[in-house]
Design an enzyme around this catalytic site. Structure first.
Site, PDB file in Angstrom:
ATOM      1  N   GLU A 141       0.479  -1.161  -0.182  1.00 28.45           N
ATOM      2  CA  GLU A 141       0.233  -0.243  -0.048  1.00 28.45           C
ATOM      3  C   GLU A 141       0.838   1.290   0.334  1.00 28.45           C
ATOM      4  O   GLU A 141       1.723   1.383   1.188  1.00 28.45           O
ATOM      5  CB  GLU A 141      -1.059   0.125   1.571  1.00 28.45           C
ATOM      6  N   HIS A 207      -6.190   5.422  -2.184  1.00 27.14           N
ATOM      7  CA  HIS A 207      -5.426   6.778  -2.064  1.00 27.14           C
ATOM      8  C   HIS A 207      -4.811   7.275  -2.915  1.00 27.14           C
ATOM      9  O   HIS A 207      -4.271   8.595  -3.856  1.00 27.14           O
ATOM     10  CB  HIS A 207      -4.061   6.527  -1.348  1.00 27.14           C
ATOM     11  N   ARG A 239     -21.379  16.068 -10.141  1.00 27.25           N
ATOM     12  CA  ARG A 239     -21.042  15.961 -11.280  1.00 27.25           C
ATOM     13  C   ARG A 239     -20.114  15.228 -12.258  1.00 27.25           C
ATOM     14  O   ARG A 239     -19.066  15.546 -13.269  1.00 27.25           O
ATOM     15  CB  ARG A 239     -21.052  17.272 -12.045  1.00 27.25           C
ATOM     16  N   ASP A 260     -16.021  -0.867  10.359  1.00 28.05           N
ATOM     17  CA  ASP A 260     -16.177  -1.091  11.411  1.00 28.05           C
ATOM     18  C   ASP A 260     -17.648   0.288  12.215  1.00 28.05           C
ATOM     19  O   ASP A 260     -17.412   0.866  13.667  1.00 28.05           O
ATOM     20  CB  ASP A 260     -14.966  -0.368  11.623  1.00 28.05           C
ATOM     21  N   HIS A 263     -15.330   4.150   9.788  1.00 32.77           N
ATOM     22  CA  HIS A 263     -14.902   4.562   7.841  1.00 32.77           C
ATOM     23  C   HIS A 263     -15.957   4.570   7.224  1.00 32.77           C
ATOM     24  O   HIS A 263     -15.511   5.479   6.625  1.00 32.77           O
ATOM     25  CB  HIS A 263     -13.391   3.736   7.615  1.00 32.77           C
ATOM     26  N   ASP A 286      -7.783  -3.445   7.452  1.00 33.04           N
ATOM     27  CA  ASP A 286      -6.832  -2.377   7.339  1.00 33.04           C
ATOM     28  C   ASP A 286      -6.509  -2.200   8.933  1.00 33.04           C
ATOM     29  O   ASP A 286      -6.119  -0.659   9.714  1.00 33.04           O
ATOM     30  CB  ASP A 286      -7.857  -1.238   7.227  1.00 33.04           C
ATOM     31  N   ALA A 320      -7.342   6.065  11.213  1.00 31.53           N
ATOM     32  CA  ALA A 320      -5.432   5.903  10.711  1.00 31.53           C
ATOM     33  C   ALA A 320      -5.644   4.229  10.970  1.00 31.53           C
ATOM     34  O   ALA A 320      -5.503   3.753  12.323  1.00 31.53           O
ATOM     35  CB  ALA A 320      -4.247   6.244  11.832  1.00 31.53           C
TER      36      ALA A 320
END
Length: 400
Positions: A141, A207, A239, A260, A263, A286, A320
């Site tokens: 990642e 990301h 849009r 969870d 998120h 994660d 995080a």
């Protein structure tokens, strides 16, 4: 593989690959599923050489869960780059019904990532796998991501997608990088996606600040996955559908969900389920090193993370990672959607196994496959976990 006494479980609801046995049986020999069927067809003579495991009433047998996006647990992290760190994770994960996983790196210096890759690879070669979750490979990642959507990935280590650097890392990892999260809109992104596709590595959009059109270009190049849908990407706009719009509409893409309740809100989890269906959703954790520990302050990629009952955040409030367990993610997702137990099995076992091209040995209960098994009670709590035929967790016992 260390050989163990063959065992049998019978009289339990079994979610086998193609059929649900309300009162079924399963035989396990040398870490593999030998037989599975209806208990009425069980031969008493053929069962003499099998130890019988007694299971509490009201339980069900499911395939072990596969977490393809996990940074850490039990006080350790993949980036610690030590044998003990990966071993602690492998010992802890069966408590939540996870029987295999991708050790996940994060955006750091080239040397730190290289050290982590070497360590996971060495662990995979040296580990006996005796009653532990199996490391299936590595999820890289970053660092090939977009600074605009870095989230908890340290911005100072972000770099443009590099074919040469990835090739170097894959050589260090001896081919064990199985999934790469990247921003395909960055210079060099599409070339890397193409190479990943050619070398049977899953290219995942994450990301990323890509437009809908840029995601479509990445799909044509070979992208087949989206990292933690709705997190670490642009927003769904009427849009400008962006990454989430493409993720929801394009059937070529599997999508990860961190279930969870922090998120992603319940309504958006339900939206993803309705549009992607059980066929293209994968539940992940994660999770970071704080999973399984008390609230407090921890480290993630050289950053301070504060863990409370409302989640794990950096000092600036950025989410995080998580501390959710796979068993809790399964429960949470069931509460907010209309999904069935079969759907949950697809999202936690079948789909990740298929995406990693491991369905021939993982992801379902079928003869000849690894005996990765989870016994859950009616409240979807983990009672027993078997990793390749070895008892790895029993409720009420501490095996870490």
């Amino acid at each position: 593989m260390i050989k163990h006494q063959p065992f049998m479980i019978k009289g339990i609801q079994i979610y086998a690959e193609d059929y649900t046995y309300e009162k079924g049986y399963i035989k396990v020999v040398d870490g593999f599923i030998k037989e599975v069927g209806d208990v009425k067809e069980l031969s008493s003579i053929d069962s003499l050489n099998f130890d019988e495991v007694f299971i509490p009433d009201g339980c069900s047998l499911l395939p072990g869960m596969i977490d393809i996006h996990i940074h850490g647990a039990a006080g350790t992290d993949t980036m610690d780059a030590t044998f003990e760190a990966i071993e602690k994770m492998a010992n802890a994960l069966p408590h939540e019904g996870t029987t295999s996983f991708l050790a996940t790196t994060m955006t750091q210096s080239e040397q730190a990532i290289e050290d982590a890759l070497k360590n996971v690879t060495n662990y995979m070669k040296q580990s006996e796998g005796n009653g532990q979750a199996e490391v299936l490979g590595i999820h890289l990642e970053g660092p090939f991501i977009n600074e605009k959507r870095n989230g908890a990935q340290p911005a100072e280590y972000i770099t443009e997608p590099s074919l040469d650097l990835f090739k170097k890392w894959q050589e260090v990892a001896e081919g064990n990088i199985k999934l790469v999260t990247l921003a395909p809109e960055r210079p060099g992104g599409i070339d890397l996606v193409k190479y990943l596709k050619e070398t049977n590595v899953v290219a995942s959009i994450g990301h990323s600040d890509a437009t809908y059109e840029e995601v479509n270009t990445a799909i044509l190049a070979g992208a087949s996955h989206v990292t933690h849908l709705f997190n670490g990407m642009n927003s769904l706009h009427h849009r400008k559908p962006g990454v989430p719009g493409a993720a929801l509409l394009r059937d070529e893409l599997y999508v990860e969900i961190i279930a969870d309740g922090i998120h992603v809100c319940p309504e958006m989890m339900d939206l993803a389920y309705r549009l992607k269906t059980k066929n293209k959703l994968i539940l992940i954790t994660d999770s970071i090193r704080a999973k399984g520990l008390t609230e407090g302050t921890y480290e993630l990629g050289g950053q301070q993370v504060t863990v409370t009952e409302t989640g794990a955040t950096l000092e600036n409030g950025t989410l995080a990672g998580s501390v959710v367990k796979m068993s809790d993610a399964l429960q949470n997702f069931k509460k907010v959607t209309s999904c069935s137990m079969r759907d949950l099995i697809d999202m936690t076992s079948v789909n990740p196994a298929k995406q990693l091209n491991l369905f021939d040995r993982k992801g379902s209960i079928a003869e000849g496959k690894d005996a990765d098994l989870v016994v859950m009670n009616k409240d979807l709590e983990v009672v027993f976990t078997y990793c390749r035929g070895k008892l790895a967790y029993k409720k009420g016992e501490n095996r870490t």
